[in-house]
Design a protein around this motif. Structure first.
Motif, short mmCIF file in Angstrom:
data_model
loop_
_atom_site.label_atom_id
_atom_site.label_comp_id
_atom_site.label_asym_id
_atom_site.label_seq_id
_atom_site.Cartn_x
_atom_site.Cartn_y
_atom_site.Cartn_z
N LEU A 57 0.83 -1.19 0.00
CA LEU A 57 0.00 0.00 0.00
C LEU A 57 0.87 1.25 0.00
N ASN A 58 0.53 2.22 -0.83
CA ASN A 58 1.25 3.49 -0.86
C ASN A 58 0.28 4.61 -0.49
N ILE A 59 0.37 5.06 0.76
CA ILE A 59 -0.43 6.19 1.23
C ILE A 59 0.46 7.10 2.05
N PRO A 60 0.11 8.36 2.19
CA PRO A 60 0.93 9.30 2.97
C PRO A 60 1.10 8.83 4.41
N GLY A 61 2.31 9.02 4.95
CA GLY A 61 2.59 8.58 6.30
C GLY A 61 1.75 9.25 7.36
N ASN A 62 1.33 10.50 7.11
CA ASN A 62 0.59 11.22 8.16
C ASN A 62 -0.85 10.72 8.34
N ILE A 63 -1.31 9.87 7.42
CA ILE A 63 -2.65 9.30 7.60
C ILE A 63 -2.62 7.78 7.73
N ALA A 64 -1.44 7.19 7.53
CA ALA A 64 -1.36 5.72 7.48
C ALA A 64 -1.76 5.07 8.79
N GLY A 65 -1.27 5.59 9.91
CA GLY A 65 -1.56 4.94 11.20
C GLY A 65 -3.04 4.88 11.50
N ASP A 66 -3.71 6.04 11.40
CA ASP A 66 -5.15 6.08 11.66
C ASP A 66 -5.91 5.19 10.68
N ALA A 67 -5.47 5.21 9.42
CA ALA A 67 -6.15 4.41 8.40
C ALA A 67 -6.06 2.93 8.71
N PHE A 68 -4.90 2.48 9.14
CA PHE A 68 -4.73 1.07 9.47
C PHE A 68 -5.58 0.69 10.68
N ILE A 69 -5.51 1.49 11.72
CA ILE A 69 -6.25 1.16 12.95
C ILE A 69 -7.75 1.14 12.71
N ASP A 70 -8.23 2.05 11.87
CA ASP A 70 -9.67 2.14 11.60
C ASP A 70 -10.15 1.15 10.53
N SER A 71 -9.22 0.45 9.90
CA SER A 71 -9.58 -0.38 8.75
C SER A 71 -10.15 -1.74 9.11
N GLY A 72 -9.97 -2.16 10.36
CA GLY A 72 -10.47 -3.48 10.76
C GLY A 72 -9.42 -4.57 10.75
N ILE A 73 -8.13 -4.21 10.59
CA ILE A 73 -7.08 -5.23 10.68
C ILE A 73 -6.98 -5.73 12.12
N ASP A 74 -6.27 -6.83 12.32
CA ASP A 74 -6.20 -7.45 13.64
C ASP A 74 -5.06 -6.91 14.50
N LYS A 75 -3.97 -6.43 13.87
CA LYS A 75 -2.84 -5.92 14.65
C LYS A 75 -1.96 -5.07 13.75
N LEU A 76 -1.31 -4.06 14.36
CA LEU A 76 -0.42 -3.18 13.61
C LEU A 76 0.99 -3.28 14.18
N PHE A 77 1.96 -3.51 13.29
CA PHE A 77 3.37 -3.47 13.64
C PHE A 77 3.96 -2.20 13.05
N PHE A 78 4.51 -1.36 13.92
CA PHE A 78 5.03 -0.06 13.49
C PHE A 78 6.48 0.10 13.92
N THR A 79 7.32 0.53 13.00
CA THR A 79 8.69 0.91 13.32
C THR A 79 8.88 2.35 12.89
N GLY A 80 9.26 3.21 13.84
CA GLY A 80 9.41 4.62 13.52
C GLY A 80 9.77 5.43 14.75
N SER A 81 9.35 6.69 14.76
CA SER A 81 9.77 7.62 15.81
C SER A 81 8.91 7.47 17.07
N VAL A 82 9.46 7.94 18.19
CA VAL A 82 8.74 7.92 19.46
C VAL A 82 7.47 8.76 19.40
N PRO A 83 7.51 10.00 18.90
CA PRO A 83 6.28 10.80 18.87
C PRO A 83 5.15 10.14 18.07
#
Length: 386
Positions: A57-83
């Motif tokens: 999937l290619n979507i802007p990073g500033n909306i990716a997290g919310d989009a994944f969480i709201d999409s109905g997936i079972d779990k999110l693995f994220f590697t990135g910054s503390v904030p």
């Protein structure tokens, strides 16, 4: 969701483990390394998996997290910054959504007075400057026993003076470019902050001037303190601080004095001492006489303490993290009409269950004998329908 600093290796192992454990996967790579993500997709597609099992999937990073969480997936693995990790955890908390977060580090290296000095210095250069310092598990803070401090720093500066920075096309450059202008600005900001607050700055400015890129001099900072950004935040560039310590206890305290706790290393010829120190470090991985290598060991769990993240990938723990536990308990005695503690209750049931405890744990032989008799009586009622 994967980062830009190791754009192939980091997502690849997580995608592989997710598929092995029976999941379908949606991958979003960093915008800065989109082409690497496409190459990773080509590798996975070559496996001819069932249709729909893997999506890139290619979507802007500033909306990716919310989009994944709201999409109905079972779990999110994220590697990135503390904030960003904190924002995702806050969003996930609204629905108790499961996350695994790997958020970087400000890793410490403890060099004892009996360490192999040459190997320790070489290890500091490897872990501090490879990938232009853009490694979440790279060395950023070095603590050296005061008895060998001068020798360590002298050799470190000598070896750094033999290195160069530039665009490597003929295997003749030691350290390359940073990835983004924003990251270069962060590195410059941390170094300037340390200089303004009294640190001693040593730089090796062997940069190929004719080459264009986001290059930064190899930098060693002495006399650093915890008022400085470089000691408190992830610099993520070709910069290390070197601080002397008087005792191992002081070194452990300084190493743990951080909001981050991804990895650390201990350098000594005494393995017993190394393990004793390692057991007191508040990090996810400790390497002895090495650094920036445990992520390459597929069997070792990967993750940190404190603000370095939450959860684990890699190894058995990482494989389990790709699953949801479910317990199925078999009916091992199908002939029973009811369990002996089921209704109807009576004093006989009470005495029988208490008798079971007396039989197992009482030190009085008489109580144990009477207890087992009462237990048998209650157990036999399990075969009756009344």
């Amino acid at each position: 969701i994967s980062p830009w600093n190791y754009p192939f290796a980091i997502p690849f192992h997580e995608v592989a483990m997710a598929l092995i454990s029976g999941n379908s996967v949606i991958l979003k790579t960093a915008t800065q390394t989109l082409e690497v993500g496409k190459a990773l997709k080509a590798c996975i597609d070559a496996g001819e998996l069932p249709q729909g099992l893997f999506h890139f999937l290619n979507i802007p990073g500033n909306i990716a997290g919310d989009a994944f969480i709201d999409s109905g997936i079972d779990k999110l693995f994220f590697t990135g910054s503390v904030p960003v990790g904190k924002q995702l955890m806050k969003k996930a908390s609204e629905k108790l959504f499961p996350l695994s977060l790997e958020l970087g580090g400000n890793d410490a290296m403890i060099v004892c007075d009996d360490a192999n000095l040459y190997r320790a210095v070489s290890g500091a250069i490897w872990a501090g400057y490879s990938n232009a310092g853009q490694s979440c598990a790279g060395v950023e803070r070095i603590y050296v026993d005061e008895k060998i401090y001068v020798s360590f720093v002298t050799l470190l500066k000598k070896k750094l003076n033999e290195m160069n920075v530039g665009a490597d096309k003929n295997f003749n450059v030691t350290v390359g470019s940073l990835t983004t202008e924003k990251q270069l600005d962060t590195v410059k900001k941390h170094v300037a902050d340390a200089r303004e607050k009294g640190a001693s700055i040593f730089t090796v400015d062997n940069i190929e001037k004719e080459k264009q890129g986001l290059f930064h001099p190899l930098t060693v900072i002495e006399n650093a303190n915890n008022e400085m950004l470089v000691q408190n935040e992830e610099t993520f560039g070709p910069v290390v601080t070197v601080t002397k310590f008087k005792s191992v206890e002081e070194a452990i305290t300084m190493a743990n004095d951080s909001s981050l706790g991804l990895t650390a290393s201990v350098w000594t010829k005494d393995k017993t001492k190394a393990h004793k120190i390692a057991a007191q470090l508040e990090v996810g991985s400790v390497m002895i006489n090495d650094h920036l290598m445990s992520h390459g060991l597929a069997e070792t769990p990967w993750g940190g303490w404190k603000e370095s993240g939450y959860g684990r990938t890699h190894g058995y723990l990482g494989l389990e993290a790709m699953t949801q536990p479910r317990v199925v308990i078999d009916d091992i005695m199908p002939g029973l009409q009811k369990n002996m503690w089921w209704h109807p209750h009576s004093k006989q049931v009470y005495d029988g269950l208490k008798g079971g405890m007396n039989f197992l744990y009482s030190k009085n032989l008489s109580l144990r004998f009477s207890g087992v008799l009462n237990l048998v009586k209650v157990f036999l009622r399990s075969f009756r329908k009344d």
